[in-house]
Structures are given as structure tokens and as C-alpha cells.
Design an enzyme around this catalytic site. Structure first.
Site, PDB file in Angstrom:
ATOM      1  N   ILE A   1       1.850 -40.773 -27.620  1.00 34.06           N
ATOM      2  CA  ILE A   1       3.027 -41.557 -27.963  1.00 34.06           C
ATOM      3  C   ILE A   1       3.154 -41.573 -29.475  1.00 34.06           C
ATOM      4  O   ILE A   1       2.197 -41.310 -30.197  1.00 34.06           O
ATOM      5  CB  ILE A   1       2.985 -42.994 -27.391  1.00 34.06           C
ATOM      6  CG1 ILE A   1       1.743 -43.749 -27.864  1.00 34.06           C
ATOM      7  CG2 ILE A   1       3.083 -42.979 -25.878  1.00 34.06           C
ATOM      8  CD1 ILE A   1       1.684 -45.193 -27.366  1.00 34.06           C
ATOM      9  N   ASP A   2       4.347 -41.873 -29.956  1.00 31.36           N
ATOM     10  CA  ASP A   2       4.636 -41.801 -31.385  1.00 31.36           C
ATOM     11  C   ASP A   2       3.854 -42.832 -32.186  1.00 31.36           C
ATOM     12  O   ASP A   2       3.410 -43.850 -31.657  1.00 31.36           O
ATOM     13  CB  ASP A   2       6.131 -42.025 -31.632  1.00 31.36           C
ATOM     14  CG  ASP A   2       6.993 -40.956 -30.998  1.00 31.36           C
ATOM     15  OD1 ASP A   2       6.551 -39.803 -30.953  1.00 31.36           O
ATOM     16  OD2 ASP A   2       8.110 -41.287 -30.566  1.00 31.36           O
ATOM     17  N   LYS A   3       3.753 -42.569 -33.471  1.00 28.87           N
ATOM     18  CA  LYS A   3       3.050 -43.469 -34.392  1.00 28.87           C
ATOM     19  C   LYS A   3       3.543 -44.912 -34.258  1.00 28.87           C
ATOM     20  O   LYS A   3       2.749 -45.846 -34.152  1.00 28.87           O
ATOM     21  CB  LYS A   3       3.240 -42.984 -35.823  1.00 28.87           C
ATOM     22  CG  LYS A   3       2.733 -43.949 -36.888  1.00 28.87           C
ATOM     23  CD  LYS A   3       3.068 -43.456 -38.288  1.00 28.87           C
ATOM     24  CE  LYS A   3       2.646 -44.477 -39.332  1.00 28.87           C
ATOM     25  NZ  LYS A   3       3.007 -44.049 -40.709  1.00 28.87           N
TER      26      LYS A   3
END
Length: 369
Positions: free
Chosen positions: A175-177
């Protein structure tokens, strides 16, 4: 990353439940949509005689066995002139031979770091963690420390069976930062293969919560649209109507709570493409609240009154990232066959954001001071 890390990576699937924040450029995309990144590259010189690719690579790579090279070829991790080849392929003058894996190359040695890990579950085969917003998953592209992989390196530093650089182990999806929520980590190659197949065959269960701009005419719906890199901005993904561009993506949504100018939605992923929820919602005219990459960090709905403007700016400050949380995760345990289901609370910053909008909806004059 060393040459010793080349291994049977055939089913390390699922390139991101909601995507990889770094957006490194893949060298090759497999038929099943798996993005493959270049780790090693060799060009055969003009005097190169016909030679099997496994022998060609063993001669150029220290501490790597021919058996490992053959395993990499069987896993479609050996690319010659842009196409996967088997071990028997004969390299000729001018050929460009690349070794690819399903994640970007780590540019520096992974340093174990004693970082907080919110471990939801752990056994001998896997671990489920609740990633905070702001933590990058993989090192690279300016984020060489402070990542989830650095934290895993510390957690497993006394485990001789876990090599954080071995792509047969580790994160099954990403998942994204600036997205928070649940991730599963495989502790054995068999577990990663089994879990990867579940992601590939879409049998996992994943729900997100997102606060988005605008209201929906229907309480439930499905967004379908191929996703690929935005040709005008490589830091962004985009949705394309042309079926020949990008990868098929499907997001199901349900309205959970309405606040007039913004809406809390539940998103259920049928596929897992990079930035899928963010760009699918953008396509429908509902950018995620405070999503700077896709324009959600501006006041897109509401009034022009200064009090409202201050209220929204305070909301941006309360949750200084896209309002997206990977809330639930379900899969079949790769060893026991048991159905595993996990749920995580909406984190404090996003919860405060929702509370502010609830108060505003109940009494706009009082909250917008």
C-alpha cells in the site's frame, strides 16, 4: 541486494492492494499483469559466440549458481531483448540480458532499524501488520531508511530462516506511503506462493475506507477502467477507456456516511492496481480528501466563505495525507487452511478528520469558526 538473491520467484504476485508509492518503472509486465523490475543487466559484446543464457550469466555473476539462474529462467525472471527466455536460450552478439524481480531493486543494503511495528497477528508462516500512514513499504527512490522493510529486518534479525532481501519472502502486497492499514508478510516461500495465488485469483477480502470530495447519486456502485501510468505525469496513474492500454481494474464502493461536501465510502477491491482507489474515484469526480498527487488537497466542494475555508484548511492539517485506510484483510491460511479475517481501527488522524466533518454537518456555524 546481491546476486545470491536470484531464486524461484514464480508466484510472487499481487503488485499492491492499493499500489506501490515509489512508482518505479517496470521493465516488463507478465501476461498475468505482474510488474517486473530490472535488477541486473548485461549486454553481449560483438565477439560473443552462441552460448546458453544460464552459462552466460553464471560467468558474469559472482556467487550465483547455475541452478539459481535456471530457477530464475523458469520463473520468467530472465529477459532477453524485452522477452522472457528459458535456460536453453542461446545468447548472441548484441543481446541485452536482464534479470527481473517483482519489486524494485534495493539500491543500498537494507539496514535493520528498531521501528515500531503494529503486529496484528504472527505465526511461523506469516505476519499481519497495521502500517501507519507516512511509512514507505520498500526502500528506494530517496526513502532508504525508515521503511517497513527496514523494520522487518530488525524484527527478524535473530531469525536465521528470514532473509529480508530474499524476494521469496516478505510482503505479499503493498500500500502507498500515505495510506494506512493492513498488510500480510510471508515468512516462508511456500506461504508467499500460496498467498500470492489468492491475490492473483481475487479470493482475498479487502476493504478500504476513503473520505472523498462530493456526494454520490447512488449509495452503491462499481467503477471499472483500465489503469496505466499517466503519459503526462509519471508520478501519477490514470484511467483509460482503451482496453489495449493499462491493466483491468474494478472497484466496488458503498456510501457509509455523508457530510454534504464530502463522503465516507467503503471500497472493496476486486483487483489490486497501483493507486487504484485514488484514480478510480478521481475518474468519477471524487478525488480523495487531501490527496495532493491527484488534486484532492484543494477545496473542491462547499462555499466561498472564509470560515468554511479555514475549517477545511484545519481539516487538511488534522489529516495531512490522503484519507485512505486499508481496514480489513481476509485470506486462507497457507498452512492450516483456516479462513483468517482481520480488522483495523481507523487511525487517529483520519478519525479526527471524520469527527470534524460530523460536527460541521451537525452545526456548520459552530464548527467553522
Amino acid at each position: 541486494m546481491t546476486t545470491e538473491d536470484i531464486n524461484d520467484n514464480d508466484m510472487d504476485l499481487a503488485p499492491g492492494a492499493e499500489g506501490d508509492a515509489e512508482l518505479a518503472e517496470p521493465l516488463y509486465i507478465t501476461a498475468d499483469g505482474k510488474e517486473m523490475y530490472e535488477h541486473f543487466r548485461f549486454e553481449a559484446d560483438k565477439g560473443q559466440k552462441m552460448l546458453r543464457v544460464d552459462k552466460f550469466l553464471v560467468a558474469r555473476m559472482e556467487k550465483t549458481s547455475r541452478n539459481r539462474i535456471q530457477q530464475a529462467a523458469d520463473a520468467d525472471c530472465i529477459i532477453v531483448n524485452g522477452r522472457p527466455v528459458k535456460s536453453s536460450y542461446k545468447v548472441k552478439a548484441g543481446d541485452v540480458v536482464s534479470i527481473v524481480m517483482d519489486r524494485p531493486r534495493y539500491e543500498l543494503e537494507i539496514v535493520p532499524e528498531d521501528l515500531p511495528l503494529d503486529i496484528v497477528y504472527e505465526d511461523d508462516a506469516l505476519m499481519v501488520v497495521n502500517k501507519p500512514a507516512g511509512m514507505v513499504v520498500h526502500p528506494g527512490h530517496g526513502n532508504y531508511t525508515g521503511t517497513l522493510v527496514n523494520a522487518l529486518a530488525w524484527h527478524f534479525k535473530d531469525n536465521p530462516d528470514y532473509d529480508v532481501s530474499d524476494p521469496r519472502l516478505g510482503l505479499v502486497h503493498r500500500i502507498d506511503k500515505d495510506t494506512s492499514g493492513l498488510l500480510v508478510i510471508a515468512k516462508t516461500p511456500e506461504a508467499k506462493t500460496h498467498l500470492g495465488l489468492q491475490f492473483f485469483h481475487k479470493t482475498t477480502k479487502r476493504e478500504y475506507r476513503a473520505l472523498v470530495w462530493g456526494s454520490f447519486p447512488e449509495k452503491t456502485g462499481t467503477i471499472t477502467g483500465n489503469i496505466a501510468r499517466n503519459p503526462r505525469n509519471k508520478l501519477q496513474m490514470a484511467v483509460f477507456d482503451d482496453p489495449n492500454i493499462g491493466k483491468h481494474a474494478v472497484t466496488h464502493y458503498e456510501v457509509m456516511e455523508e457530510f454534504g461536501y464530502v463522503t465516507l465510502v467503503k471500497c472493496v477491491l476486486e483487483t489490486g492496481r497501483t493507486h487504484q482507489i485514488r484514480v478510480h474515484m478521481l475518474k468519477e469526480g471524487h478525488p480523495l480528501f487531501n490527496d495532493a498527487r491527484y488534486g484532492g488537497d484543494r477545496i473542491l466542494k462547499g462555499t466561498t466563505f472564509s470560515k468554511y475555508t479555514r475549517f477545511v484548511e484545519n481539516c487538511f492539517a488534522a489529516c495531512p495525507r490522503q484519507a485512505l485506510h486499508a481496514k480489513t484483510l481476509g485470506f486462507i491460511h497457507p498452512v492450516t487452511g483456516e479462513e483468517m479475517n482481520f480488522d483495523s481501527d481507523i487511525p487517529a488522524d483520519m478519525q479526527e478528520l471524520l469527527n470534524r466533518w460530523r460536527r460541521y454537518t451537525a452545526d456548520p456555524a459552530k464548527e467553522a469558526k
